[in-house]
Scaffold this active site. Sequence first.
Site, PDB file in Angstrom:
ATOM      1  N   PHE A   1       0.906  -1.164   0.023  1.00  0.00           N
ATOM      2  CA  PHE A   1       0.030   0.058  -0.054  1.00  0.00           C
ATOM      3  C   PHE A   1       0.923   1.349   0.064  1.00  0.00           C
ATOM      4  CE2 PHE A   1      -2.462   3.376   1.710  1.00  0.00           C
ATOM      5  CZ  PHE A   1      -3.609   3.476   1.073  1.00  0.00           C
ATOM      6  N   GLY A   2       0.649   2.066  -1.115  1.00  0.00           N
ATOM      7  CA  GLY A   2       1.298   3.231  -1.292  1.00  0.00           C
ATOM      8  C   GLY A   2       0.358   4.638  -0.639  1.00  0.00           C
ATOM      9  N   TYR A   3       1.018   5.459  -0.064  1.00  0.00           N
ATOM     10  CA  TYR A   3       0.186   6.560   0.525  1.00  0.00           C
ATOM     11  C   TYR A   3       0.765   7.941   0.304  1.00  0.00           C
ATOM     12  CZ  TYR A   3       3.332   6.428   4.441  1.00  0.00           C
ATOM     13  OH  TYR A   3       4.528   6.322   5.092  1.00  0.00           O
ATOM     14  N   GLY A   4       2.278   8.034  -0.176  1.00  0.00           N
ATOM     15  CA  GLY A   4       2.735   9.044  -0.583  1.00  0.00           C
ATOM     16  C   GLY A   4       3.526   9.128  -1.901  1.00  0.00           C
ATOM     17  N   SER A   5       4.659   9.094  -1.922  1.00  0.00           N
ATOM     18  CA  SER A   5       5.377   9.004  -3.402  1.00  0.00           C
ATOM     19  C   SER A   5       5.182   7.696  -4.296  1.00  0.00           C
ATOM     20  CB  SER A   5       6.930   9.529  -3.371  1.00  0.00           C
ATOM     21  OG  SER A   5       7.447   8.289  -2.746  1.00  0.00           O
TER      22      SER A   5
ATOM     23  N   GLU B   1      12.953   3.561   0.600  1.00  0.00           N
ATOM     24  CA  GLU B   1      12.258   4.138   2.200  1.00  0.00           C
ATOM     25  C   GLU B   1      13.365   4.087   3.334  1.00  0.00           C
ATOM     26  OE1 GLU B   1       9.349   5.244   1.501  1.00  0.00           O
ATOM     27  OE2 GLU B   1       9.069   4.765  -0.327  1.00  0.00           O
TER      28      GLU B   1
END
Length: 289
Positions: free
Chosen positions: A78-82, A182
């Site tokens: 799950f990606g929430y930023g870049s 990250e």
Amino acid sequence: MLNSNNNHTSSTMISNNQEKSKDKNHELYVLSEDDNKKDLTLEEMYRKHLRAKDHDITIEELLESDEQTLRDGGIYLFGYGSLIWKADFQFSQKYRGYIQGYKRRFWQISRDHRGNFEFPGRVLTVVTEADYRHQILQYGENSKVAIEEKEFDAKDINLYGMCYLIPRDIALQTFKLLDYREKGGYFRTLTTCYLVKDDNSIEEKKAILYVGSTNTHENTEFIGPSVNGLVDDAAIIYKAIGPSGKNSEYLFQLTERLRSEFGECETYLTTLEKTVKSFIQQERHLPEQ
């Protein structure tokens, strides 16, 4: 909040010369006065001074024994930023989705992507509801940041982003690359992600989530909220530049993609975006010296 945009199924190839992550990225310590005088490369600075909590989950463990991974043929991320707008890794499926019980905030400093050691930028992390309230209330219920966040909290419920399925046969390589990307204070954990299908039906999956611990002994890059609230973060995002580009571009790319995929983005992000853009406008209208 959801619009009718279709989900996407695609694969994005990784450059063969992209650097791989090493486990010792999670065993780094803080900058000292003596080290300031040493002629270290940027990479050596990162390895020496950024520290993150150990990962909660190993990729090997999921590949070997996780029922969902074996059934679906891969691991969800799950990606929430870049990761929403810069998916420079391989995946077999991409879905719109959301998680619950977290807040998305620019409470992580960035010395490796959107800032540097002299002027760190700000990037997103997610914090649990309990950690969020603890961070806000440390300034008192009547503080500027607490009052500001109370309005955001009332309007922002689900945390929307993109969920990727990483095929089993490339999962180890892909997550090594993601771990390196990250490296600035984040660790891997598992959370429940709600995939939004083409017909807007919802499917529940377990997904990897990169999180910056709120414990500064575990995460050198967590900074939390400012007593003055969002305006302080906006001032830094407006000015900071790092190896990956302007800090403001990180924010603007995110809000643009969220609107494209979901029709809108949360009040916190739109307010931050407006504030950063107001600084840019002020700069454009300054008289020449």
